[in-house]
Design a protein around this motif. Structure first.
Motif: not given
Length: 353
Positions: A36-41, A54-59, A48-50
């Motif tokens: 589980v990672s803390a996120l910044e927009p 890599q950039l992510y988006r939510f399901c 993801a701080l972890a």
């Protein structure tokens, strides 16, 4: 389940958390990293701080507050590795269905956490239209005359059906009492039903040698299933069932014995990982307390054999059963693991590995 922590402030986190209660960071689960990672927009995406770079988006199901899993931004999928297996969901315009659906998804995502860690095959119906895994979450239907069509929880060639009423605590407890079960949970349903799916995938579909090895442990599954269930419901389990089976339902048919044992193997592995994450040690202060000592300091998903798991599991269950009783709660693990059942769990360990 492991213990997570916020990469920004160090706050302990649960698997289901979506916001850090300490620093306010948005949170998301990254399956490939098992964290589980803390996120910044970053624009309409998240960093993801972890993870570096890599950039992510939510399901898409995050919009329903039913999922906190992340998808790499360069992937084309709209749903995460767990939600892509959904075939049917209930009518979410109904507030009660929405609440139940969220509970179903919480349990299902917990299931997928373990499946991914054990590296088990998890093709969905898009990847494999004939044999992929899919879920139908359905409600009982009432016609104009008041006749009720009841949805039965079960498995059929990769399609797992769950009655959404099982997500209602009062209804599930009512059914548990009516059926004389010591334990009935949503996560337990998922673990049991997916046991049937994996019997298909890693026993039946792996040839006669795999089948014969399974039959030597659980019996011949070619016994008529319908007749076996009817006999079970008519006469119940044999008086000495605890000598050879983990539950009364496991006595009904070899398929049910396999699925029940599979579910218990997952109970053990997942709970021992949680105990390890908290550094739990058991050292009873009684004369024979040394016989019940345990220190869970290994990864149960990578245990060498079933003995390593059981030697830690039994002392842990004694301790937590006692804690539950002190709170006036039912036993945490109300089951007896006989030598024959432990041997069946050993088969599961070898099979999954």
């Amino acid at each position: 389940m492991k213990l997570f922590e916020c990469q920004n402030c160090g706050q302990p986190l649960y698997f289901e958390n979506t916001v850090c209660e300490s620093c306010g960071h948005r949170l998301g689960y990254i399956p490939d990293m098992n964290t589980v990672s803390a996120l910044e927009p970053e624009g309409d995406q998240w960093r993801a701080l972890a993870s570096s770079g890599q950039l992510y988006r939510f399901c898409q199901n995050a919009e329903l507050d039913a999922c906190n899993w992340l998808i790499p931004s360069d992937h084309t999928e709209t749903h995460c590795a767990a939600c892509r297996h959904n075939r049917t969901i209930p009518n979410l315009a109904d507030a009660e269905n929405m609440a139940r659906y969220r509970k179903l998804e919480m349990a299902k995502h917990h299931l997928f956490y373990t499946m991914i860690k054990l590296k088990l095959p998890l093709k969905n119906r898009i990847d494999d239209p004939q044999g992929g895994l899919a879920f139908d979450f359905l409600s009982d239907q009432v016609d104009a005359n008041g006749n009720v069509t009841t949805v039965l929880t079960g498995h059929d060639e990769g399609l797992i059906t769950i009655n959404v009423a099982e997500a209602d605590d009062a209804e599930r407890e009512k059914r548990r009492t009516q059926m004389g079960e010591p334990y009935r949970t949503l996560l337990g349903h998922f673990r049991h039903e997916i046991g049937h799916y994996f019997w298909d995938k890693i026993v039946r579909d792996c040839g006669e040698e795999a089948l014969e090895k399974c039959r030597a442990v659980f019996g011949d599954e070619r016994e008529d299933y319908g007749q076996a269930l009817q006999r079970h419901y008519n006469t119940g389990a044999p008086p000495d069932w605890q000598n050879n089976f983990v539950s009364t339902y496991a006595t009904a048919h070899p398929w049910e014995d396999f699925a029940e044992t599979w579910a218990h193997y997952l109970h053990i592995v997942d709970t021992l990982e949680t105990a390890r994450s908290f550094g739990i040690k058991v050292r009873p202060r009684i004369k024979l307390g040394h016989e019940l000592e345990a220190q869970v300091d290994f990864d149960p998903h990578k245990a060498n054999n079933i003995d390593e798991l059981i030697e830690n599991w039994l002392p842990l269950t004694y301790a937590v059963n006692a804690l539950n009783r002190s709170m006036g709660q039912p036993d945490f693990y109300p089951f007896i693991l006989s030598p024959a059942v432990i041997a069946k769990l050993g088969y599961m360990h070898e099979l999954t590995h």
